[in-house]
Enzyme design. Structure first.
Site, PDB file in Angstrom:
ATOM      1  N   ASP A 259       0.952  -1.082   0.219  1.00 31.73           N
ATOM      2  CA  ASP A 259       0.030   0.054  -0.087  1.00 31.73           C
ATOM      3  C   ASP A 259       0.969   1.425  -0.109  1.00 31.73           C
ATOM      4  O   ASP A 259       1.499   1.565   0.973  1.00 31.73           O
ATOM      5  CB  ASP A 259      -0.978  -0.104   1.139  1.00 31.73           C
ATOM      6  CG  ASP A 259      -2.023   0.886   1.206  1.00 31.73           C
ATOM      7  OD1 ASP A 259      -1.923   1.870   0.605  1.00 31.73           O
ATOM      8  OD2 ASP A 259      -2.998   0.919   2.042  1.00 31.73           O
TER       9      ASP A 259
ATOM     10  N   ASP B 274     -10.400   4.022  -1.391  1.00 32.07           N
ATOM     11  CA  ASP B 274     -11.090   3.286  -0.510  1.00 32.07           C
ATOM     12  C   ASP B 274     -12.691   3.235  -0.627  1.00 32.07           C
ATOM     13  O   ASP B 274     -13.415   4.157  -0.710  1.00 32.07           O
ATOM     14  CB  ASP B 274     -10.766   3.333   0.850  1.00 32.07           C
ATOM     15  CG  ASP B 274      -9.315   3.007   1.203  1.00 32.07           C
ATOM     16  OD1 ASP B 274      -8.589   2.783   0.191  1.00 32.07           O
ATOM     17  OD2 ASP B 274      -8.999   3.045   2.514  1.00 32.07           O
TER      18      ASP B 274
HETATM   19  C1  GLA Z   1      -5.423   2.214   2.747  1.00 33.70           C
HETATM   20  C2  GLA Z   1      -5.840   1.097   1.891  1.00 33.70           C
HETATM   21  C3  GLA Z   1      -7.144   0.283   2.759  1.00 33.70           C
HETATM   22  C4  GLA Z   1      -6.333  -0.299   3.995  1.00 33.70           C
HETATM   23  C5  GLA Z   1      -5.425   0.881   4.720  1.00 33.70           C
HETATM   24  C6  GLA Z   1      -4.795   0.452   6.088  1.00 33.70           C
HETATM   25  O1  GLA Z   1      -6.444   3.348   3.153  1.00 33.70           O
HETATM   26  O2  GLA Z   1      -6.526   1.516   0.694  1.00 33.70           O
HETATM   27  O3  GLA Z   1      -7.283  -0.707   2.096  1.00 33.70           O
HETATM   28  O4  GLA Z   1      -5.359  -1.099   3.565  1.00 33.70           O
HETATM   29  O5  GLA Z   1      -4.853   1.713   4.098  1.00 33.70           O
HETATM   30  O6  GLA Z   1      -4.269   1.361   6.772  1.00 33.70           O
END
Ligand code: GLA
Length: 735
Positions: free
Chosen positions: A491, A555
């Site tokens: 990520d 997200d």
């Molecule tokens: C980002 C990602 C999420 C999750 C969070 C964890 O927002 O897009 O899917 O993994 O980080 O902190």
């Protein structure tokens, strides 16, 4: 839709009780960057850009921007909003959702803030925001112009202040009162449903009044049941509980509206939810082999494959054609071992019980391409957020083994929140105290025939503020290999601090190339899942950089706007999906979700949930369940165990559906399948029932004569029908 309805009802409430509200939807100004002067009411923001608070700042001229930004609004707050409110002592300011953290200034005074872990504004805490302040707070300038200034910090992905709920109103007597509708429905004979709801408050006021309950047919608007009780009493610590049952006439969702009216104040509170209906047929006792037709493993790397099969237990498993180096446990159906020689090995799998037997042709592809069909599994984030721990992961693994692996589900993925604060002196990553024995946990998961996933960031810190892999990529890949990890979600997060402010394509690719080459040194297969929210149109280069999947969006959250906004915008990336590399429109938001320790039922209606699973399957998306697996209710389980639906996602051709028709109130998506057939989703995106059909002469159906309703698993005569608001008809056609 539920949200819209609630909003409508709430608006109704404002009119009825006269508790007026001042909209904050329009007139905002936005500047990217950070300066202490921007909180000051006297600052001249005329030169700032006009902001649209229905969308992220990425969509307003700041693509891929992570960091600080400010929103300012000049607004008159009339004292008349106090007049008709029953309680006049505090004001509520609702600011949609903030992605991720914020500080709120009213006329230069800090009136509230919301940070991530430990109050650090730089760690992610995306979500809705409302701030309550005393009506006599001198920061409020009644009947004059006020300046609201919001300082926002975005850690990664979409950023800014956006959503639908922007207003100022008095925190009246129903503020802090809510219907707790989170208990599961129970299912009786003849479509009858039962449920217990509660009215809960933390206020000390003694609420007394009536609770009314109506069930409405969403197609005709007819009220089919109405009940009222005069005995609804509740106060802090003593909720009012009420159990109801009703018999549904048809297999469809109905609307239930609960309204509480407080006798003394005359103020009402309403909430509407929909009722579940299960389409997936009950499982047969005879054996059936489910799951994909193909599985890829690299030569010399360990194989772990559980033959997914349903039927009365005990089941006995056999496999013909297993290459040397592999063995099958006939009692568990788990294939293990190592194959050194590349090749495509055709197997015939057989599963037997006392009711009969089933066979299936299956290909074990030993070669460089792995992840040949989208990953099916669970990920901790949408349920537990940073509160994930060893016990929650074990519960998920046990439940998956008991209820889902027979349908092909196999990954147990820990998202952010497992990492320690500090590496060991020799640079090794270690887990924090919530995960006392990562290797032991992985062994446990593998013992159930399942695979284990983990999460990191190419930056120094993850989005949740934990340790990332920056400059320790080899160390981490080695550790993952030692633990037995099978999947890595990587990520971007704080890598924004390492990469230049507006990274070019090479700079975007770089951290993924670095980790790719580190993972290549591990002596096991580790699926590589990119998470950088679609930056630089990652679908065009994700495969070339060695990704097995890549997030295409920011997200997801459990609303129709979020899910449908993401799902229906995937056509641009669709042509790039293929065996071994898939678009990832983010994890599932069905069941009980929460992104933290306390969970709620998904806010998607039941029809929206059918749409979600249908659309994600048509798109050949990884399906990562994002709910509490320890409390899978009957409806959610039925959504996740429909083998004909899963087969569309897992089709070995690996193509994504394309958007075939896009009209104002409906869409049609078509996916080509390996057997020459097609999967077709007819989606009703409108708020009312609609009949949507494809005529037999439509180009998409030319030459096809057999039609099947996939959710109901029934053959049908025509492609179309009456579809519920935000619902779907998922059809498979064959020549
Ligand atoms: C980002 C990602 C999420 C999750 C969070 C964890 O927002 O897009 O899917 O993994 O980080 O902190």
């Amino acid at each position: 839709m539920k949200k819209n309805l609630i909003l409508l009802l709430l608006l109704g409430l404002f009119f009825k009780a006269g508790a007026q509200n001042v909209s904050l939807k329009k007139g905002w100004k936005l500047a990217i960057g950070d300066s202490p002067e921007w909180s000051s009411p006297g600052f001249d923001d005329k030169g700032w850009q006009n902001a649209d608070v229905s969308k992220s700042w990425e969509l307003q001229g700041h693509p891929s921007y992570d960091g600080f930004g400010w929103y300012r609004l000049h607004v008159v707050i009339p004292s008349s909003i106090k007049e008709k409110a029953y309680l006049k002592d505090s004001l509520l300011i609702s600011l949609g959702s903030i992605d991720d953290n914020d500080e709120v200034y009213l006329n230069g005074t800090l009136i509230g803030k919301y940070g991530g872990r430990g109050g650090d504004i730089k760690s992610s805490h995306y979500g809705p925001r409302s701030y309550k302040i005393a009506a006599n707070n001198p920061a409020i300038l009644w009947d004059r112009e006020n300046v609201l200034a919001i300082r926002v910090y975005d850690t990664g992905g979409d950023g800014g202040m956006y959503g639908s709920n922007f207003n100022v109103h008095m925190a009246d007597i129903m503020e802090g009162v809510h219907f707790d509708t989170n208990s599961d429905f129970s299912y009786g004979d003849k479509n009858s449903l039962g449920k217990s709801i509660k009215i809960v408050t933390a206020n000390r006021y003694a609420y007394k009044g009536t609770l009314s309950f109506t069930v409405t047919d969403p197609e005709t608007g007819a009220v089919i049941l109405s009940k009222k009780t005069d005995t609804a009493h509740f106060t802090a610590g003593t909720p009012f509980s009420w159990w109801f049952t009703f018999s549904a006439a048809k297999k469809r969702s109905y609307l239930i509206t609960y309204t509480f009216k407080d006798r003394r104040s005359g103020v009402e509170l309403s909430e509407t939810e929909t009722t579940p209906y299960i389409l997936t047929p009950a499982l047969a006792k005879t054996p059936k082999i489910n799951g994909a037709d193909v599985f890829g493993v690299r030569p010399g790397h360990p194989v772990l494959y559980l033959i997914p099969a349903t039927g009365l237990k005990p089941l006995t498993y056999r496999a013909k054609g297993l290459p040397s180096g592999l063995k099958l446990n006939p009692a568990t159906g788990i294939i293990t071992g190592v194959v050194d020689k590349e090749g495509s090995y055709p197997l015939v799998l057989t599963v037997t019980n006392r009711k009969g037997s089933a066979t299936k042709k299956f290909t074990l592809a030993i070669g460089d391409n792995i992840g040949l069909t989208p990953a099916l599994g669970w990920n901790s984030w949408n349920a537990w957020g940073l509160s994930v721990n060893d016990e929650k992961v074990r519960t998920s693994a046990r439940e998956m083994a008991q209820r889902l692996s027979a349908h092909g589900w196999s990954y147990i993925n820990i998202d952010d929140g497992w990492e320690a604060e500090k590496r060991t002196d020799d640079g090794k990553i270690v887990a924090n105290s919530k995960f006392p024995d990562m290797k032991g946990l992985t062994d446990f998961v593998h013992g159930l025939g399942l695979r284990m996933g983990i999460y990191s960031s190419p930056g120094p810190r993850t989005c949740g503020g934990y340790l990332g892999s920056w400059q320790h990529e080899d160390d981490d890949a080695l550790t993952y290999g030692e633990w037995g990890i099978d999947y890595l979600k990587y990520d971007w997060c704080s890598y924004g601090e390492i990469a230049p402010h507006h990274p070019n394509l090479d700079e975007m690719k770089k951290p993924y190339q670095v980790m790719r080459s580190s993972l290549n040194k591990a002596s096991r297969d580790i699926l590589f899942s990119f998470c950088q929210y679609g930056m630089g149109d990652v679908w065009n280069w994700g495969a070339e950089v060695g990704g097995n999947s890549w997030r295409t969006t920011g997200d997801i959250t459990d609303t129709w706007n979020s899910m449908s906004g993401i799902g229906f915008s995937q056509d641009k990336a669709a042509p790039l999906a293929g065996p071994g590399h898939f678009n990832d429109p983010d994890m599932l938001v069905v069941g009980k979700v929460g992104w933290g320790p306390s969970l709620h039922n998904t806010r998607l209606t039941f029809d929206e949930q059918y749409t979600h699973i249908s659309l994600w399957s048509l798109l050949s998306s990884p399906l990562l369940i994002g709910c509490d697996m320890g409390h899978l209710d009957r409806f959610t389980l039925s959504l996740l165990t429909n083998d004909e639906v899963i087969a569309i996602d897992q089709d070995a051709l690996g193509k994504s559906a394309r958007q075939y028709i896009k009209k104002d109130g409906y869409q049609v998506w078509v996916k080509e399948l390996k057997d020459g057939g097609k999967a077709i989703g007819l989606f009703n995106t409108a708020d009312k029932y609609q009949t949507i059909s494809l005529s037999k002469t439509n180009a998409a159906l030319k030459g096809y004569t057999k039609f099947r309703d996939v959710w109901r698993q029934q053959n049908i005569a025509a492609v179309g029908g009456s579809i519920a608001p935000h619902g779907v008809l998922l059809i498979r056609v064959e020549k």
